[in-house]
Design a protein around this motif. Structure first.
Motif, PDB file in Angstrom:
ATOM      1  N   GLU A 124      13.295  -4.304 -26.767  1.00 30.24           N
ATOM      2  CA  GLU A 124      13.706  -4.734 -25.221  1.00 30.24           C
ATOM      3  C   GLU A 124      13.827  -6.374 -26.200  1.00 30.24           C
ATOM      4  N   VAL A 125      12.865  -6.496 -26.070  1.00 31.94           N
ATOM      5  CA  VAL A 125      13.522  -8.621 -26.472  1.00 31.94           C
ATOM      6  C   VAL A 125      14.147  -8.347 -27.419  1.00 31.94           C
ATOM      7  N   ALA A 126      15.038  -8.065 -28.149  1.00 31.56           N
ATOM      8  CA  ALA A 126      16.208  -8.040 -29.054  1.00 31.56           C
ATOM      9  C   ALA A 126      16.509  -8.348 -27.406  1.00 31.56           C
ATOM     10  N   ALA A 127      16.676  -7.319 -26.787  1.00 33.45           N
ATOM     11  CA  ALA A 127      18.123  -7.048 -25.585  1.00 33.45           C
ATOM     12  C   ALA A 127      17.267  -8.481 -24.610  1.00 33.45           C
ATOM     13  N   GLY A 128      16.478  -8.940 -24.789  1.00 33.21           N
ATOM     14  CA  GLY A 128      16.557  -9.301 -23.099  1.00 33.21           C
ATOM     15  C   GLY A 128      15.849  -9.217 -22.367  1.00 33.21           C
ATOM     16  N   ARG A 129      15.471  -7.812 -22.315  1.00 31.09           N
ATOM     17  CA  ARG A 129      14.970  -7.689 -20.873  1.00 31.09           C
ATOM     18  C   ARG A 129      13.280  -7.646 -21.710  1.00 31.09           C
ATOM     19  N   ARG A 130      12.840  -8.109 -21.960  1.00 27.21           N
ATOM     20  CA  ARG A 130      10.972  -8.577 -22.280  1.00 27.21           C
ATOM     21  C   ARG A 130      11.036  -9.772 -22.919  1.00 27.21           C
ATOM     22  N   PRO A 131       9.783 -10.642 -22.425  1.00 25.08           N
ATOM     23  CA  PRO A 131       9.828 -11.927 -22.788  1.00 25.08           C
ATOM     24  C   PRO A 131       8.867 -11.916 -24.133  1.00 25.08           C
ATOM     25  N   PRO A 132       8.849 -12.767 -24.998  1.00 25.77           N
ATOM     26  CA  PRO A 132       8.966 -12.566 -26.414  1.00 25.77           C
ATOM     27  C   PRO A 132       7.022 -11.753 -26.027  1.00 25.77           C
ATOM     28  N   THR A 133       6.448 -11.229 -26.473  1.00 23.64           N
ATOM     29  CA  THR A 133       5.257 -10.188 -26.467  1.00 23.64           C
ATOM     30  C   THR A 133       3.937 -10.218 -28.059  1.00 23.64           C
ATOM     31  N   LEU A 134       3.065 -11.125 -27.532  1.00 23.66           N
ATOM     32  CA  LEU A 134       1.809 -10.511 -29.092  1.00 23.66           C
ATOM     33  C   LEU A 134       0.589  -9.327 -27.943  1.00 23.66           C
ATOM     34  N   ARG A 135       1.152  -8.605 -28.815  1.00 19.80           N
ATOM     35  CA  ARG A 135       0.209  -6.970 -28.571  1.00 19.80           C
ATOM     36  C   ARG A 135      -0.767  -6.753 -29.933  1.00 19.80           C
ATOM     37  N   VAL A 136      -1.760  -7.147 -28.630  1.00 15.97           N
ATOM     38  CA  VAL A 136      -3.049  -6.281 -29.586  1.00 15.97           C
ATOM     39  C   VAL A 136      -3.955  -5.121 -29.651  1.00 15.97           C
ATOM     40  N   TRP A 137      -3.521  -3.813 -30.869  1.00 10.43           N
ATOM     41  CA  TRP A 137      -4.010  -2.718 -30.498  1.00 10.43           C
ATOM     42  C   TRP A 137      -5.310  -2.208 -30.214  1.00 10.43           C
ATOM     43  N   GLU A 138      -5.121  -1.407 -30.049  1.00  7.09           N
ATOM     44  CA  GLU A 138      -6.790  -0.293 -30.133  1.00  7.09           C
ATOM     45  C   GLU A 138      -6.351   1.422 -30.827  1.00  7.09           C
ATOM     46  N   TRP A 139      -7.225   0.791 -31.438  1.00  9.62           N
ATOM     47  CA  TRP A 139      -6.174   2.613 -32.260  1.00  9.62           C
ATOM     48  C   TRP A 139      -7.673   4.058 -31.877  1.00  9.62           C
ATOM     49  N   GLY A 140      -6.639   5.252 -31.338  1.00 11.68           N
ATOM     50  CA  GLY A 140      -6.982   6.154 -31.223  1.00 11.68           C
ATOM     51  C   GLY A 140      -7.099   7.042 -31.625  1.00 11.68           C
ATOM     52  N   ALA A 141      -7.412   7.279 -33.503  1.00 10.25           N
ATOM     53  CA  ALA A 141      -8.103   7.824 -34.643  1.00 10.25           C
ATOM     54  C   ALA A 141      -7.672   7.301 -35.347  1.00 10.25           C
ATOM     55  N   PRO A 142      -8.345   7.164 -36.821  1.00 11.37           N
ATOM     56  CA  PRO A 142      -8.197   7.018 -37.801  1.00 11.37           C
ATOM     57  C   PRO A 142      -6.932   7.487 -38.950  1.00 11.37           C
ATOM     58  N   ALA A 143      -6.137   6.020 -39.616  1.00 12.41           N
ATOM     59  CA  ALA A 143      -4.960   6.554 -40.276  1.00 12.41           C
ATOM     60  C   ALA A 143      -5.225   5.675 -41.105  1.00 12.41           C
ATOM     61  N   VAL A 144      -3.681   6.226 -41.954  1.00  9.83           N
ATOM     62  CA  VAL A 144      -3.049   5.672 -42.764  1.00  9.83           C
ATOM     63  C   VAL A 144      -1.911   5.414 -42.274  1.00  9.83           C
TER      64      VAL A 144
END
Length: 354
Positions: A124-144
């Motif tokens: 979406e950022v590449a297409a110009g439909r979203r501004p530059p974005t900082l996304r902070v994740w919250e994990w719903g389960a443990p993972a590798v």
């Protein structure tokens, strides 16, 4: 043309330059660096004057080095940093402050959905439909999370993963495996226009996009640095790893860069070594014989709660570049859920490199 580049661990370099007949003209280098003697600045400008506009950063740096007066002292400045600022000017690169940044920090989500959100939001950022974005994740389960090109069987012990209820997913970026548990990991993504890293080599783009978090850690009393190619380290050891993926824009036009980082807040090292196959070859190049010593958690280094570390990181970013609250749109979420179902939870993708 105007270009700026903050030397990692150093100062800001600003270059204004014109081109005429395919060569550099009226080159003016400035910044908050320290340089002795004063005549060295004239030497830098003179070295760049008349250089072919197509000269790469290494070639420009060599011209600068050759022109510096004997005994020149640079502090917070390097010839390579000046050269990169020139290349960014010529490429019409943008700066962090040119954008209206958006923050996404929502509730826990599944590992597969996180992988899909990275792909969708960066597109979406590449297409110009979203501004530059900082996304902070919250994990719903443990993972590798394994890198795009890693062998599943070489990286993950299936018995250990099953015993501890660890989900295995593959991301779209390269790099190594990450072991994460809710509450023990801090993960964030930057989805940025490609123009932000114009004029930077692949390696330099890692340092450039990591610079803000190094400053945020410094605000918390942690002296951290970028360790090529994709680690963030302190004197106590590695605390984070980064990975990147370039996304092409519509019709092959200018695209976007996904830069995501996983930081160890607190880590169950025994569990990690039961789930990940960390070989002697990989450990040897890190200068340690124990996988448990490779990562030093932020909890011990900061003494802060995980939420406090995240809040301080966000505040630091906002103070430097501005940051407005945002959210994943309904359309983006629907596309991400479909992508998680058809790609990131399938054996075809996860085991694409067996």
């Amino acid at each position: 043309m105007h270009g700026e580049y903050k030397v990692p661990g150093g100062k800001l370099v600003v270059v204004d330059v014109e081109t005429d007949g395919g060569v550099l003209r009226d080159v003016r280098v400035a910044g908050d660096f320290f340089l002795e003697p004063d005549e060295a600045l004239d030497a830098v400008n003179g070295a760049l004057e008349g250089a072919p506009a197509g000269t790469d950063a290494a070639g420009l740096a060599a011209r600068i080095e050759a022109a510096l007066p004997a005994g020149t002292v640079m502090y917070g400045l390097t010839a390579e940093g000046v050269a990169i600022a020139v290349r960014r000017a010529l490429a019409h690169a943008t700066d962090w402050t040119d954008y209206d940044w958006q923050l996404i920090h929502e509730g826990p989500q599944s590992p597969a959905l996180h992988m899909a959100l990275d792909e969708v939001l960066t597109a979406e950022v590449a297409a110009g439909r979203r501004p530059p974005t900082l996304r902070v994740w919250e994990w719903g389960a443990p993972a590798v999370i394994i890198g795009s090109f890693q062998s599943l069987r070489n990286e993950v012990d299936p018995d250990g993963a099953a015993r501890h209820g660890i989900e295995v997913v593959r991301r779209i970026s390269g790099g190594g495996a990450m072991f994460v548990e809710p509450g023990n990991t801090i993960t964030y993504s930057l989805s940025v226009p490609e123009s932000l890293v114009h004029g930077l080599s692949f390696q330099d783009s890692y340092a450039y996009l990591d610079d803000w978090v190094l400053a945020a850690l410094a605000d918390m009393g942690i002296r951290a640095w970028y360790q090529p190619l994709n680690d963030i380290a302190t004197e106590q050891g590695k605390i984070a790893g980064a990975a990147q993926k370039r996304v092409v824009g519509p019709g092959g036009g200018p695209g976007a860069v996904l830069h995501h980082v996983t930081m160890s807040y607190d880590i169950d090292a025994d569990k990690m070594t039961e789930v990940l196959r960390i070989g002697r070859e990989k450990l040897s190049d890190k200068g340690t014989r124990s996988a448990k010593k490779r990562v030093d958690p932020l909890r011990r280094q900061t003494g802060l709660a995980r939420e406090a570390v995240i809040d301080r990181m966000i505040d630091s970013f906002r103070a430097r570049y501005g940051l407005a609250p945002g959210e994943v749109t309904d359309e983006e979420l629907a596309r991400a859920r479909e992508l998680a179902r058809t790609k990131f939870t399938t054996g075809e993708w996860t085991a694409r490199v067996p």
